[in-house]
Design a protein around this motif. Structure first.
Motif: not given
Length: 377
Positions: A66-71, A109-112, A116-117, A146-148
């Motif tokens: 939900c906040s992919g811009d943070l990583l 994580l890359l595509f999560m 959200t980017s 994607d779903g781990l």
């Protein structure tokens, strides 16, 4: 977040996610959601340090969703204050998945993060959308990441100190397919509210949901019966059984209480707005106008594929355009502004028939790999 919510998690996690850009309230809700998911998906464990590492992996994934811009998962530095290599070592050292699960998690994580980017028209995003729709077999392998799904199954084994005799590749594929169909079917309207690109029913015929869920549920019980006397496999069927439905009632990240103790109600404009505002740590994959692609990440990812992508994923992303079905509908920007729609490629009638044949033959396809018990007369 409701004012009535009270949050619970172990004291060992109280210092996590500091100085990451999350507010104190977001930190508390994120860690709670990670703890609840870990408890729901892996309810039994024998190794506390590994278990805490798995909670932290889930916290990272929730932020990425939900906040992919943070990583920035492509970098080699800490992620949200965590050293990923250290976490991987804690959870998987001495197991068959030590190296592969590092790639599995980074690829997820890359595509999560990409979802959200705000980037909707990059080459990486278009190649990802095409790869998702190419075939059911490829779809389930990417959705697994994607779903781990296999990552959490591997974590369940590790957290129970089962360090040898893990499932082989085809076993992991069928196990992931089983849990993902069950989860995606129950999450159908949640994912549509988010405009999700990663739900099986964004590609398969949604009218088959009831029939297919019933078939996969029977397959789960057939497998659960066969493995009921195997301590080294029970944690896997427990994971599938819980994630395939019950977590939508027990976890506060879902709307079971808020929606009047119901599951499977169509999304509303209010739910879409909640997703857009990250209520309950959801997100909304809105269509965003094209940009100049100044931050195109595709080639950088390909040069580091052995660290960032599971084995074979790069080949799926590099597949030539001419190998994709010319009759399926592709978009310039993948996202949606409309109620009641997923994102992603819209399959043509012939491809839909292929997906129907694939989904409705799970037990026959899986029986040679998984020990599905036969029904009693």
């Amino acid at each position: 977040m409701s004012n009535k919510d009270q949050w619970f998690y172990p004291d060992e996690l109280s210092g996590d996610l500091r100085d990451t850009g999350l507010s104190p309230a977001q930190i508390t809700e994120t860690i709670t959601a990670a703890w609840e998911y870990t408890r729901a998906s892996i309810p039994e464990f024998t190794n506390w340090e590994r278990y805490l590492a798995e909670v932290r992996f889930n916290a990272i994934a929730i932020v990425a969703e939900c906040s992919g811009d943070l990583l920035d998962i492509a970098s080699e530095g800490p992620v949200l204050g965590y050293d990923l290599d250290e976490l991987i070592d804690t959870l998987f050292a001495g197991t068959p998945g030590h190296e592969s699960m590092a790639r599995e998690f980074r690829g997820a994580l890359l595509f999560m993060q990409e979802k959200t980017s705000g980037r909707r028209d990059t080459l990486l995003w278009h190649r990802y959308a095409n790869a998702l729709a190419y075939s059911p077999r490829d779809w389930f392998r990417i959705r697994d990441c994607d779903g781990l799904a296999r990552f959490t199954m591997a974590a369940a084994l590790a957290c129970n100190d089962i360090d040898t005799d893990w499932p082989q590749e085809e076993e992991f594929r069928f196990l992931a397919e089983l849990v993902l169909i069950l989860y995606d079917t129950v999450a159908f309207y949640k994912h549509r509210a988010e405009g999700e690109i990663c739900n099986t029913w964004a590609y398969a015929d949604p009218s088959l949901r009831q029939e297919v869920y019933g078939q996969f549920r029977e397959a789960l019980w057939a497998l659960d019966t066969a493995w009921s006397r195997r301590p080294d496999r029970r944690c896997l069927t427990t994971f599938i059984r819980n994630v395939g439905g019950p977590i939508h009632m027990t976890m506060r990240r879902y709307r079971f209480v808020e929606d009047g103790l119901t599951i499977g109600e169509p999304e509303t404009t209010q739910m879409v707005d909640y997703a857009r505002r990250h209520a309950k740590l959801w997100y909304r994959l809105d269509a965003i106008p094209e940009t100049d692609r100044a931050d195109e990440p595709f080639h950088k990812i390909m040069t580091d594929k052995d660290r960032l992508l599971f084995d074979g994923f790069a080949d799926m992303l590099k597949r030539p355009e001419e190998e994709n079905c010319s009759h399926c509908h592709r978009q310039g920007v993948y996202g949606t502004d409309d109620l009641g729609q997923f994102s992603g490629v819209q399959l043509c009638s012939a491809c839909l028939q292929d997906w129907t044949a694939y989904l409705t033959t799970f037990a026959a396809r899986a029986r040679g790999t998984l020990p599905l018990a036969f029904a009693k007369a």
